[in-house]
Design an enzyme around this catalytic site. Sequence first.
Site, mmCIF file in Angstrom:
data_model
loop_
_atom_site.group_PDB
_atom_site.id
_atom_site.type_symbol
_atom_site.label_atom_id
_atom_site.label_comp_id
_atom_site.label_asym_id
_atom_site.label_seq_id
_atom_site.Cartn_x
_atom_site.Cartn_y
_atom_site.Cartn_z
ATOM 1 C CB ALA A 63 5.794 5.680 1.001
ATOM 2 C CG ASP A 115 15.190 3.789 -3.134
ATOM 3 O OD1 ASP A 115 14.428 3.997 -2.164
ATOM 4 O OD2 ASP A 115 14.771 3.470 -4.260
ATOM 5 N NE ARG A 151 -1.465 1.718 -3.397
ATOM 6 C CZ ARG A 151 -2.106 0.880 -2.591
ATOM 7 N NH1 ARG A 151 -3.403 0.710 -2.705
ATOM 8 N NH2 ARG A 151 -1.458 0.194 -1.667
ATOM 9 C CB THR A 174 8.994 -3.494 -5.200
ATOM 10 O OG1 THR A 174 9.590 -2.620 -4.255
ATOM 11 C CG2 THR A 174 8.811 -4.858 -4.590
ATOM 12 C CG ASP A 187 12.579 3.096 1.319
ATOM 13 O OD1 ASP A 187 11.363 3.179 1.552
ATOM 14 O OD2 ASP A 187 13.045 3.050 0.154
ATOM 15 C CG LEU A 188 9.815 -2.775 1.239
ATOM 16 C CD1 LEU A 188 10.463 -3.946 1.976
ATOM 17 C CD2 LEU A 188 8.293 -2.958 1.252
ATOM 18 C CG ASP A 189 8.743 -0.356 -2.476
ATOM 19 O OD1 ASP A 189 8.668 -1.581 -2.568
ATOM 20 O OD2 ASP A 189 7.778 0.364 -2.171
ATOM 21 C CE LYS A 195 13.740 4.003 -8.334
ATOM 22 N NZ LYS A 195 15.158 3.883 -8.637
ATOM 23 N N GLY A 196 9.424 6.550 -3.755
ATOM 24 C CA GLY A 196 9.182 7.131 -2.430
ATOM 25 C C GLY A 196 7.877 7.900 -2.340
HETATM 26 C C1 BG6 Z 1 7.118 3.554 -2.040
HETATM 27 C C2 BG6 Z 1 7.505 3.369 -3.505
HETATM 28 O O1 BG6 Z 1 7.957 2.798 -1.228
HETATM 29 O O2 BG6 Z 1 5.761 3.139 -1.834
HETATM 30 C C3 BG6 Z 1 6.515 4.113 -4.386
HETATM 31 O O3 BG6 Z 1 8.810 3.873 -3.704
HETATM 32 C C4 BG6 Z 1 5.095 3.621 -4.090
HETATM 33 O O4 BG6 Z 1 6.840 3.889 -5.741
HETATM 34 C C5 BG6 Z 1 4.798 3.825 -2.612
HETATM 35 O O5 BG6 Z 1 4.140 4.350 -4.866
HETATM 36 C C6 BG6 Z 1 3.401 3.322 -2.223
HETATM 37 O O6 BG6 Z 1 3.353 1.935 -2.410
HETATM 38 P P1 BG6 Z 1 2.042 1.041 -2.342
HETATM 39 O O7 BG6 Z 1 2.570 -0.357 -2.261
HETATM 40 O O8 BG6 Z 1 1.297 1.449 -1.107
HETATM 41 O O9 BG6 Z 1 1.257 1.317 -3.573
HETATM 42 MG MG MG Z 2 12.448 3.442 -1.749
#
Ligand code: BG6
Ligand code: MG
Length: 229
Positions: free
Chosen positions: A115, A170, A49, A17, A9-11, A45-46
């Site tokens: 995501a 996470d 948008r 972030t 996963d990234l964030d 989280k996860g």
């Molecule tokens: C997830 C985050 O990785 O991506 C979320 O944990 C976020 O908080 C989601 O809303 C979408 O992200 P983005 O960058 O497309 O707005």
């Molecule tokens: Mg995450």
Amino acid sequence: MTTKGFIFDLDGVIVDTAKYHFLAWKDLASSLGIPFTEAQNEQLKGVSRVESLNKILTWGNVTMNPEQFSSLMNEKNKAYLTFIDQMTEDEILPGVVHLLDKLLEMGQKIALGSASKNAKLILEKVNLLGYFDCIVDGNHVSKAKPDPEVFLRGASGLGLEATQCVVFEDAVAGIKAANAAQMISIGIGKSEYLYEADLVLVGLDHLSDVLLTHVINASSKNSFKINIK
Ligand code: BG6
Ligand code: MG
């Protein structure tokens, strides 16, 4: 040595972030007169948008037409991107580069399962894009975590079976998605939230070489769980 697919996963796993998502959502919420706390941010989280904005509007009991909704989404992303634009390699979380180097050296396969629709941009900003054999992000999936789609696409992008993959996540929804995909799930964060994971670490810097060898050599999710107990 067996080859496994490591799906990150990234964030919250590679970079922190969540604090930027928080600042951008908080500004937007306060412009609508909606209180927004860090605890509420945890619940985003996860979450995609669209779903994040839906939740915030529900918390504030605010309704709007689709045009207003989409313009707020754009506004939030614009604010978020001003933070992303400032990001550097210094914001990579501890242990990430060491692990990626190790996996590369061991001939393991690496994918991203996020995501976020900004995933590729963020990986570029922090100079990690080159490590990934496959990137699956918010632009490629129709079903959000806890649906396993993002990770199943990651496995097939790597040319592996789902059962040959390991996920670092996470978010609770992400752990559920990894489990639904029959992948080894490693939670990054607190076990009080991530108790459904096969293993929980406070950060990737806590994944020892011995533990990594266990992960790579595990013949199945079940045998991994048994062996690390
Ligand atoms: C997830 C985050 O990785 O991506 C979320 O944990 C976020 O908080 C989601 O809303 C979408 O992200 P983005 O960058 O497309 O707005
Ligand atoms: Mg995450």
